[in-house]
Write an enzyme that holds these catalytic residues in place. Sequence first.
Site, PDB file in Angstrom:
ATOM      1  N   ASP A   7      -3.212  79.487 101.153  1.00  0.00           N
ATOM      2  CA  ASP A   7      -4.624  79.378 100.770  1.00  0.00           C
ATOM      3  C   ASP A   7      -4.650  78.953  99.299  1.00  0.00           C
ATOM      4  OD1 ASP A   7      -4.021  81.668  99.333  1.00  0.00           O
ATOM      5  OD2 ASP A   7      -5.585  82.910 100.230  1.00  0.00           O
ATOM      6  N   CYS A  64      -0.045  83.318 100.160  1.00  0.00           N
ATOM      7  CA  CYS A  64      -1.430  83.588  99.731  1.00  0.00           C
ATOM      8  C   CYS A  64      -1.330  84.339  98.414  1.00  0.00           C
ATOM      9  CB  CYS A  64      -2.230  84.310 100.816  1.00  0.00           C
ATOM     10  SG  CYS A  64      -1.641  85.943 101.278  1.00  0.00           S
ATOM     11  N   THR A  66      -1.359  87.600  97.561  1.00  0.00           N
ATOM     12  CA  THR A  66      -0.392  88.706  97.607  1.00  0.00           C
ATOM     13  C   THR A  66       0.677  88.527  98.671  1.00  0.00           C
ATOM     14  OG1 THR A  66      -1.783  89.835  99.222  1.00  0.00           O
ATOM     15  CG2 THR A  66      -2.139  90.404  96.896  1.00  0.00           C
ATOM     16  N   HIS A  97      19.145  90.743 108.244  1.00  0.00           N
ATOM     17  CA  HIS A  97      18.876  91.838 109.184  1.00  0.00           C
ATOM     18  C   HIS A  97      17.743  91.537 110.160  1.00  0.00           C
ATOM     19  CE1 HIS A  97      20.851  95.336 106.708  1.00  0.00           C
ATOM     20  NE2 HIS A  97      21.670  94.316 106.927  1.00  0.00           N
ATOM     21  N   HIS A 132      21.882  94.260 114.678  1.00  0.00           N
ATOM     22  CA  HIS A 132      20.559  93.777 114.282  1.00  0.00           C
ATOM     23  C   HIS A 132      19.903  92.990 115.417  1.00  0.00           C
ATOM     24  CE1 HIS A 132      21.285  95.313 110.348  1.00  0.00           C
ATOM     25  NE2 HIS A 132      22.448  94.673 110.322  1.00  0.00           N
TER      26      HIS A 132
HETATM   27  C1  RB5 Z   1      -7.752  85.327  98.280  1.00  0.00           C
HETATM   28  O1  RB5 Z   1      -8.527  85.636  97.181  1.00  0.00           O
HETATM   29  C2  RB5 Z   1      -6.796  86.464  98.601  1.00  0.00           C
HETATM   30  O2  RB5 Z   1      -7.468  87.493  99.241  1.00  0.00           O
HETATM   31  C3  RB5 Z   1      -5.669  85.959  99.481  1.00  0.00           C
HETATM   32  O3  RB5 Z   1      -4.978  84.950  98.800  1.00  0.00           O
HETATM   33  C4  RB5 Z   1      -4.601  86.948  99.876  1.00  0.00           C
HETATM   34  O4  RB5 Z   1      -4.074  87.636  98.789  1.00  0.00           O
HETATM   35  C5  RB5 Z   1      -4.942  87.826 100.995  1.00  0.00           C
HETATM   36  O5  RB5 Z   1      -4.143  88.667 101.438  1.00  0.00           O
END
Ligand code: RB5
Length: 148
Positions: A7, A64, A66, A97, A132
């Site tokens: 994203d 994304c 996080t 693993h 595994h």
């Molecule tokens: C977008 O702002 C953010 O929510 C997305 O990139 C991500 O971290 C979602 O898990």
Amino acid sequence: MIVLGSDHGGLELKNEIRKLLEERGLPCEDLGTHNGDSVDYPDFGIAVSRRVSEGSAEKGILVCGTGIGMSIVANKFPRIRAALATDVFMATMAKEHNNANILVLGGRVLETGKAREMVAAWLDTEFAAGRHQNRLDKIAELERELKG
Ligand code: RB5
């Protein structure tokens, strides 16, 4: 074939990873997003995971902000083992693993150099198989049971 997706929160890091794959001469396809406009991460997580799940791509990399949202999406798909990693050890273990076929990274968590090392570790590590594989077989069996 390695498919890539992000994203807006993962765009910059995804572009760096695409460069790394190109430097290594690895066939890859970037399924977007392609600009910094705010988008919904599931759209790109679904596009990448579908390709790996159906077998038209061997591996995927999702980014994304996080990495959490992309992990949630990717692991809904049959045959997907998506691993959210935050350091080289986790990226290595994800292959050794877990034989993860999708690596998930956080663009707002990782510095570029570290992320490149992590991708390289995941690509270069061999799956250890043995005990595994037994564990992965149990996950595959659960997947069949839940589907039926
Ligand atoms: C977008 O702002 C953010 O929510 C997305 O990139 C991500 O971290 C979602 O898990």
